[in-house]
Design a protein around this motif. Sequence first.
Motif, PDB file in Angstrom:
ATOM      1  N   TYR A   4      29.480   1.758  -5.273  1.00 19.71           N
ATOM      2  CA  TYR A   4      28.300   1.092  -5.827  1.00 19.71           C
ATOM      3  C   TYR A   4      27.082   1.539  -5.048  1.00 19.71           C
ATOM      4  O   TYR A   4      26.974   1.308  -3.854  1.00 19.71           O
ATOM      5  N   THR A   5      26.148   2.221  -5.705  1.00 22.82           N
ATOM      6  CA  THR A   5      25.015   2.825  -5.022  1.00 22.82           C
ATOM      7  C   THR A   5      23.713   2.333  -5.618  1.00 22.82           C
ATOM      8  O   THR A   5      23.547   2.289  -6.822  1.00 22.82           O
ATOM      9  N   LEU A   6      22.770   1.971  -4.742  1.00 30.11           N
ATOM     10  CA  LEU A   6      21.450   1.516  -5.182  1.00 30.11           C
ATOM     11  C   LEU A   6      20.378   2.143  -4.311  1.00 30.11           C
ATOM     12  O   LEU A   6      20.589   2.428  -3.138  1.00 30.11           O
ATOM     13  N   ASN A   7      19.200   2.370  -4.912  1.00 27.38           N
ATOM     14  CA  ASN A   7      18.002   2.689  -4.137  1.00 27.38           C
ATOM     15  C   ASN A   7      18.048   4.012  -3.391  1.00 27.38           C
ATOM     16  O   ASN A   7      17.439   4.173  -2.360  1.00 27.38           O
ATOM     17  N   LEU A   8      18.771   4.983  -3.899  1.00 30.29           N
ATOM     18  CA  LEU A   8      18.733   6.307  -3.296  1.00 30.29           C
ATOM     19  C   LEU A   8      17.984   7.291  -4.182  1.00 30.29           C
ATOM     20  O   LEU A   8      17.967   8.475  -3.900  1.00 30.29           O
ATOM     21  N   PHE A   9      17.321   6.794  -5.249  1.00 30.11           N
ATOM     22  CA  PHE A   9      16.671   7.707  -6.186  1.00 30.11           C
ATOM     23  C   PHE A   9      15.663   8.609  -5.507  1.00 30.11           C
ATOM     24  O   PHE A   9      15.642   9.820  -5.737  1.00 30.11           O
ATOM     25  N   SER A  10      14.812   8.031  -4.686  1.00 29.03           N
ATOM     26  CA  SER A  10      13.733   8.812  -4.084  1.00 29.03           C
ATOM     27  C   SER A  10      14.271   9.957  -3.256  1.00 29.03           C
ATOM     28  O   SER A  10      13.784  11.083  -3.335  1.00 29.03           O
ATOM     29  N   PHE A  11      15.296   9.669  -2.444  1.00 29.34           N
ATOM     30  CA  PHE A  11      15.831  10.722  -1.596  1.00 29.34           C
ATOM     31  C   PHE A  11      16.596  11.751  -2.413  1.00 29.34           C
ATOM     32  O   PHE A  11      16.503  12.944  -2.164  1.00 29.34           O
ATOM     33  N   VAL A  12      17.351  11.305  -3.420  1.00 29.79           N
ATOM     34  CA  VAL A  12      18.083  12.255  -4.266  1.00 29.79           C
ATOM     35  C   VAL A  12      17.124  13.141  -5.040  1.00 29.79           C
ATOM     36  O   VAL A  12      17.375  14.328  -5.240  1.00 29.79           O
ATOM     37  N   LEU A  13      15.978  12.570  -5.464  1.00 31.41           N
ATOM     38  CA  LEU A  13      14.963  13.386  -6.140  1.00 31.41           C
ATOM     39  C   LEU A  13      14.489  14.514  -5.240  1.00 31.41           C
ATOM     40  O   LEU A  13      14.369  15.665  -5.667  1.00 31.41           O
ATOM     41  N   ILE A  14      14.246  14.202  -3.961  1.00 30.57           N
ATOM     42  CA  ILE A  14      13.815  15.226  -3.023  1.00 30.57           C
ATOM     43  C   ILE A  14      14.888  16.293  -2.848  1.00 30.57           C
ATOM     44  O   ILE A  14      14.618  17.494  -2.888  1.00 30.57           O
ATOM     45  N   LEU A  15      16.152  15.878  -2.664  1.00 31.96           N
ATOM     46  CA  LEU A  15      17.221  16.849  -2.466  1.00 31.96           C
ATOM     47  C   LEU A  15      17.407  17.719  -3.701  1.00 31.96           C
ATOM     48  O   LEU A  15      17.640  18.926  -3.589  1.00 31.96           O
ATOM     49  N   THR A  16      17.296  17.097  -4.880  1.00 39.12           N
ATOM     50  CA  THR A  16      17.428  17.878  -6.111  1.00 39.12           C
ATOM     51  C   THR A  16      16.337  18.937  -6.199  1.00 39.12           C
ATOM     52  O   THR A  16      16.576  20.084  -6.563  1.00 39.12           O
ATOM     53  N   THR A  17      15.124  18.563  -5.849  1.00 37.74           N
ATOM     54  CA  THR A  17      14.014  19.502  -5.877  1.00 37.74           C
ATOM     55  C   THR A  17      14.187  20.596  -4.834  1.00 37.74           C
ATOM     56  O   THR A  17      13.945  21.780  -5.106  1.00 37.74           O
ATOM     57  N   VAL A 147      32.800  13.521 -12.097  1.00 35.14           N
ATOM     58  CA  VAL A 147      31.791  13.258 -13.124  1.00 35.14           C
ATOM     59  C   VAL A 147      30.453  12.820 -12.527  1.00 35.14           C
ATOM     60  O   VAL A 147      29.483  12.637 -13.253  1.00 35.14           O
ATOM     61  N   ALA A 148      30.396  12.665 -11.215  1.00 37.25           N
ATOM     62  CA  ALA A 148      29.175  12.172 -10.573  1.00 37.25           C
ATOM     63  C   ALA A 148      28.202  13.309 -10.277  1.00 37.25           C
ATOM     64  O   ALA A 148      28.590  14.475 -10.178  1.00 37.25           O
ATOM     65  N   SER A 149      26.921  12.961 -10.119  1.00 44.58           N
ATOM     66  CA  SER A 149      25.929  13.915  -9.657  1.00 44.58           C
ATOM     67  C   SER A 149      26.037  14.069  -8.143  1.00 44.58           C
ATOM     68  O   SER A 149      26.617  13.220  -7.462  1.00 44.58           O
ATOM     69  N   LYS A 150      25.461  15.118  -7.612  1.00 43.74           N
ATOM     70  CA  LYS A 150      25.473  15.304  -6.171  1.00 43.74           C
ATOM     71  C   LYS A 150      24.668  14.203  -5.486  1.00 43.74           C
ATOM     72  O   LYS A 150      23.647  13.753  -5.992  1.00 43.74           O
ATOM     73  N   ASP A 151      25.135  13.795  -4.327  1.00 43.65           N
ATOM     74  CA  ASP A 151      24.482  12.742  -3.568  1.00 43.65           C
ATOM     75  C   ASP A 151      24.826  12.942  -2.101  1.00 43.65           C
ATOM     76  O   ASP A 151      25.682  13.755  -1.749  1.00 43.65           O
ATOM     77  N   VAL A 152      24.136  12.199  -1.233  1.00 45.14           N
ATOM     78  CA  VAL A 152      24.399  12.277   0.202  1.00 45.14           C
ATOM     79  C   VAL A 152      25.494  11.288   0.575  1.00 45.14           C
ATOM     80  O   VAL A 152      25.490  10.138   0.110  1.00 45.14           O
ATOM     81  N   HIS A 153      26.445  11.737   1.424  1.00 41.79           N
ATOM     82  CA  HIS A 153      27.595  10.918   1.803  1.00 41.79           C
ATOM     83  C   HIS A 153      27.893  11.096   3.290  1.00 41.79           C
ATOM     84  O   HIS A 153      27.316  11.941   3.953  1.00 41.79           O
ATOM     85  N   SER A 154      28.843  10.309   3.770  1.00 38.15           N
ATOM     86  CA  SER A 154      29.346  10.373   5.147  1.00 38.15           C
ATOM     87  C   SER A 154      28.230  10.069   6.153  1.00 38.15           C
ATOM     88  O   SER A 154      27.820  10.913   6.945  1.00 38.15           O
ATOM     89  N   PHE A 155      27.792   8.830   6.143  1.00 39.60           N
ATOM     90  CA  PHE A 155      26.656   8.381   6.947  1.00 39.60           C
ATOM     91  C   PHE A 155      27.096   7.763   8.266  1.00 39.60           C
ATOM     92  O   PHE A 155      28.122   7.099   8.353  1.00 39.60           O
ATOM     93  N   ASP A 156      26.247   7.965   9.273  1.00 41.09           N
ATOM     94  CA  ASP A 156      26.325   7.212  10.521  1.00 41.09           C
ATOM     95  C   ASP A 156      24.921   6.987  11.055  1.00 41.09           C
ATOM     96  O   ASP A 156      23.946   7.571  10.563  1.00 41.09           O
TER      97      ASP A 156
END
Length: 313
Positions: A4-17, A147-156
């Motif tokens: 369940y993921t929320l509020n990562l749009f802004s950062f994913v937009l930057i990574l996509t660009t 089926v998912a789009s690319k996203d950032v994972h494995s956080f610390d």
Amino acid sequence: MKPYTLNLFSFVLILTTLTNCNQDQYEATELGNFDISPDSKTIVFSYYKEGKSSIYRSDIDGYNVRLLVENDDSSFINPSFSPKGDRIMFVAHKMGDLSGLLSILDIQKRQRQSFLIGSGILTEAIFLSEDKVIFCSAKEYSKGSPVASKDVHSFDLYYLKLQKKIITKVTDLNSYGINRLAKLDSSKILMRINGNEAESGIYCLSLDKSNKLNKITPRNDPRMGSFLYYDPSYHSETHSIAFIAPYELYTMDVDSLMAKLIYRSNGSIIQNVKFANESSVFFLEADEKDIIFKFNIQGKILTKIPIVIPEKL
């Protein structure tokens, strides 16, 4: 069930660009994340244009917009104020480079200092004190499922001592997602952890040797699911937390853990809640372009603050 993921749009937009060779397709403008100064007089925010983001500040009512850091070959995201309010910290990502730099700007002197934080993907950071910050870093930028789009994972989480430039790893969570860091006090922070339904929610992390991690669930659990709660913001004088569930904004006393619904949107996802003082919270709504909302808790008055970027600054 998928994470369940929320509020990562802004950062994913930057990574996509950053990773897309056809930059011309990113023409939209977009108000990004913001922060409120400790004296509640100033807003600092990121603003996207053509896939890159600059940092601006304005008065608390949205007037007197000023450019602080203009994008060149980089995008600047997730600004936050220092405890004294004389500096801001933000993440800088150069085009084609996902790792990022942690940058600190002295607002009056316009002097900027940057820190290389290693090979991870830097997403956000907050001040713990004038000399110590804590930041999120991810190891992967990949698909969480076929089926998912690319996203950032494995956080610390990591400490950075600014004067000595020493980085120390704080957690060993390897979490699917961590975001929305918020200082609770000198020894604790709040954050949102994303994962499956059982894992997702708001957490409190003790910053002592124990590194104890506790999930914070309202005692009355108004949405019947702790995975739905995100974006914590703490107000020290009232010892209360503001947080969001989809379409709804709550406050909660830290001692009693009783949550109270204070605002419900008209079908728009609420994001990026910030306490300004004991009576006011600020936030964004996903369907409202270039608007910061101010809600007076005591008077239950909602005010829209338009953010207008002048053509020439």
